[in-house]
Design an enzyme around this catalytic site. Structure first.
Site, PDB file in Angstrom:
ATOM      1  N   HIS A  91       0.831  -1.206   0.000  1.00 23.16           N
ATOM      2  CA  HIS A  91       0.000   0.000   0.000  1.00 23.16           C
ATOM      3  C   HIS A  91       0.868   1.260   0.000  1.00 23.16           C
ATOM      4  O   HIS A  91       0.637   2.198  -0.781  1.00 23.16           O
ATOM      5  CB  HIS A  91      -0.913  -0.002   1.227  1.00 23.16           C
ATOM      6  CG  HIS A  91      -1.744   1.239   1.362  1.00 23.16           C
ATOM      7  ND1 HIS A  91      -2.943   1.416   0.704  1.00 23.16           N
ATOM      8  CD2 HIS A  91      -1.524   2.394   2.068  1.00 23.16           C
ATOM      9  CE1 HIS A  91      -3.431   2.615   0.997  1.00 23.16           C
ATOM     10  NE2 HIS A  91      -2.588   3.216   1.834  1.00 23.16           N
TER      11      HIS A  91
ATOM     12  N   GLU B 139      -1.583  -5.191  -3.687  1.00 17.66           N
ATOM     13  CA  GLU B 139      -2.238  -4.727  -2.457  1.00 17.66           C
ATOM     14  C   GLU B 139      -3.659  -5.290  -2.356  1.00 17.66           C
ATOM     15  O   GLU B 139      -4.083  -5.767  -1.293  1.00 17.66           O
ATOM     16  CB  GLU B 139      -2.277  -3.200  -2.461  1.00 17.66           C
ATOM     17  CG  GLU B 139      -3.043  -2.604  -1.296  1.00 17.66           C
ATOM     18  CD  GLU B 139      -3.437  -1.155  -1.529  1.00 17.66           C
ATOM     19  OE1 GLU B 139      -3.856  -0.506  -0.548  1.00 17.66           O
ATOM     20  OE2 GLU B 139      -3.349  -0.677  -2.685  1.00 17.66           O
TER      21      GLU B 139
ATOM     22  N   ASN C  23      27.775 -21.836  -5.282  1.00 22.58           N
ATOM     23  CA  ASN C  23      28.546 -23.084  -5.276  1.00 22.58           C
ATOM     24  C   ASN C  23      27.999 -24.069  -4.244  1.00 22.58           C
ATOM     25  O   ASN C  23      27.966 -25.279  -4.480  1.00 22.58           O
ATOM     26  CB  ASN C  23      30.024 -22.804  -4.984  1.00 22.58           C
ATOM     27  CG  ASN C  23      30.803 -22.480  -6.241  1.00 22.58           C
ATOM     28  OD1 ASN C  23      30.373 -22.778  -7.349  1.00 22.58           O
ATOM     29  ND2 ASN C  23      31.954 -21.858  -6.078  1.00 22.58           N
TER      30      ASN C  23
END
Length: 625
Positions: A47, A69, A363
């Site tokens: 919002h 929202e 990794n």
């Protein structure tokens, strides 16, 4: 519309905060989709972000966040639910918003229609009214917060305060109501009522973390009519008219802080020069005055350094989302555990370690953690664990990346090194397991059977090591086959000032960063042996290769019969640097080698100006040897 260009920087900073907040909220909702507090955090962030975007005139950003929202509003009213597919779509929205915020002026060029359609379909999935989970507390507190009169984003500040407080308990009301806070229908003061087990001091500290707040008061409420009190205050509240007492914080660009740090460095160099002159010419009165100046410059240096320090959380917070996406792509189950996020580092160091940590963690996911079925067969928990831990050690910060995956096979490392022509079979067979594992730091070295788009991007561990070494840090790798791998980074708190061991080679002085130094020792010439043309010495059962710096730098040695050796760490093994004199430890101000002639020279991380005005080069152990 008024020219909003002056607010663009504020918008960029605030946007990053809201996107991070929504990412964190979604990660929590993925595990606990009915948590009312997290749902409200997500709703309020969307919002407020929507309002900010509308104010700046970025209509596409506003439209996408408006749809997010609306969806979260339906979720919090129990009209629809969040399932794995809806979480994925919301993550996709956040990724799109991140791109749009990067170049907001061009955000309207990005097609968001398909995302909006997906959100619309999600909103139509009605569900029975299921009460969301609520946390309980044993005390009720009212936190009164006053913002600075120049605050431009009152709604944003109130949202962050509520987010901070919601982590400590359950927010049961606000004065004025949340809707008024979100729409900025209040003056400068607002109150948050919370049910929590925490004490008043912790609540006050959580609220004060937010910038542009000048006052926080915490009162304890007794009795059961708290809800009625909130409603009564909301019906009569007209805003606080308290006077401003102080400003809590201001925005300062990193460039200005860099400039201040350089000026302080110059001040310290000149101070040292004056102190040396006072001693040489025995000027007692000047020495007394300089003693006071010394204290003041040291205090000034500490304050400037403190102003540059930021919590490592700013980097760590990126990784939960990254690990979640990578694990999903690889069809692996991974828990990421973060510790020590409150440890502080210089902003420049923090910026530099971001990419190396990303590569290390990629990794861990790609090469470290096994698939769930394989882990199960090996008697492991199907869900792997990756830990990222930061801790403070004296003048350094240590970061450990630990995974409980398959570990590294020293035999494979030796075979790969021979195949790539990096060494002969005989040389490879003489490597210890630890030395074999640390071959991964060599350029172009890899044992991966396939190249993936997760970690196989042409950026190896050699680049990570060079990056860490370039800022005066060090990296070490430990691994046990079948158990997992640990990568240990040792970093300076700041790249502007480093703690160094000062040594003399001939008539020249050099600085070796303490992060690289193991110890210093004295040896006799007759103790030196030669193996394959290289000088070595046996120390505590360890064969230590020797490098004579006067030969390397082509300068004359003092020719003493007794040799001084500084033992430094390099790629998991130790090397002895032969010097003529160990002067001692001191903090040095780093000056970059930006000169066209010196720039790019390997072996040196920079230079520093000594108290007598002479220049000492700072040795970069990683590229020197």
């Amino acid at each position: 519309m008024d020219d909003m260009s002056e607010y663009k920087e504020i918008f960029a900073v605030e946007s990053a905060g809201y996107l991070q907040s929504m990412n964190e909220a979604l990660l929590h909702l993925e595990k606990d989709p009915q948590n009312s507090e997290t749902i409200n955090i997500m709703f309020r962030a969307a919002h407020t972000f929507k309002g900010m975007s509308a104010t700046m005139g970025y209509s596409s950003i506003k439209e996408l966040t408006h749809n997010m929202e609306n969806l979260m509003d339906r979720v919090r009213k129990n009209e629809t639910k969040l399932d794995p597919s809806s979480i994925d779509i919301l993550f996709e929205c956040l990724d799109t918003l991140e791109i749009m915020v990067g170049t907001p002026e061009k955000s309207s060029e990005i097609d968001i229609s398909s995302l909006i359609n997906k959100i619309s379909l999600l909103s139509k999935n009605d569900m029975p009214n299921i009460a969301p989970k609520n946390s309980t507390g044993c005390n009720i507190f009212e936190i009164s917060v006053t913002l600075h009169e120049s605050c431009l984003l009152k709604s944003a500040r109130s949202t962050v305060v509520m987010r901070n407080l919601s982590e400590l308990g359950e927010i049961i009301g606000t004065i004025p109501p949340v809707k008024d806070l979100e729409d900025e229908k209040f003056d400068r003061e607002f109150n948050v009522i919370i049910s929590t087990k925490e004490d008043a001091n912790k609540l006050e500290a959580a609220a004060k973390k937010v910038s542009e707040i000048i006052k926080v008061e915490v009162k304890s409420h007794q009795g059961s009519n708290t809800k009625e009190k909130i409603e009564e205050k909301n019906s009569t509240n007209e805003g606080s008219k308290n006077s401003i007492k102080s400003v809590q914080s201001v925005r300062v660009s990193i460039e200005r802080l860099d400039s201040l740090m350089n000026l302080v460095g110059e001040l310290i160099i000149n101070k040292i020069r004056l102190m040396q002159l006072a001693r040489v010419y025995k000027l007692d009165a000047l020495e007394e005055a300089l003693a006071s100046l010394n204290r003041l410059t040291n205090d000034l240096q500490e304050e400037i350094m403190a102003s540059r320090m930021v919590p490592i959380d700013q980097i760590f917070n990126r990784f939960p989302r990254m690990i979640r996406d990578l694990a999903k792509k690889e069809e692996k189950e991974i828990d990421l555990i973060l510790e020590g996020g409150d440890i502080e580092l210089d902003r420049t160091v923090l910026d530099e370690i971001g990419d190396p940590l990303v590569h290390i963690l990629r990794n861990c996911v790609d090469h470290g953690i096994e698939l769930p079925d394989i882990r199960k067969q090996n008697g492991k928990n199907p869900k792997g664990t990756v830990k990222l831990i930061a801790r403070r050690e004296k003048n350094h910060v240590v970061i450990e990346a630990i995974d409980d995956g398959k570990g590294m096979d020293p035999k494979k490392m030796r075979v790969s090194a021979v195949k790539k022509g990096l060494m002969t079979q005989e040389e490879a067979s003489k490597l210890s397991d630890n030395e074999a594992i640390n071959l991964s730091f060599l350029p172009g070295f890899s044992t991966a059977e396939k190249v993936t788009d997760i970690s196989g991007r042409g950026v190896g561990m050699d680049v990570v090591k060079t990056k860490i070494g370039g800022m005066g840090g060090s990296i070490k790798l430990e691994s046990v086959l079948g158990k997992g791998t640990t990568i240990i980074l040792k970093l300076p708190l700041t790249v502007a000032i480093i703690h160094s061991l000062m040594v003399k080679v001939g008539t020249d002085i050099y600085a070796i960063p303490i992060t690289n130094v193991i110890r210093d020792l004295s040896i006799k010439k007759e103790d030196i042996k030669t193996i394959k043309g290289e000088e070595v010495i046996l120390i505590r059962g360890e064969v230590l290769p020797l490098v004579r710096l006067h030969k390397l730098f082509n300068i004359k040695s003092n020719g003493s019969g007794e040799l001084l050796v500084v033992v430094v760490e390099r790629a998991g093994s130790n090397v002895g640097l032969v010097v003529d004199q160990v002067i001692g430890q001191q903090e040095v101000i780093i000056k970059n080698l930006d000169n066209n002639i010196l720039k790019g020279i390997k072996g040196f991380a920079g230079a520093t100006i000594l108290g007598d005005g002479n220049v000492a080069l700072i040795i970069d152990v990683v590229t020197l040897l």
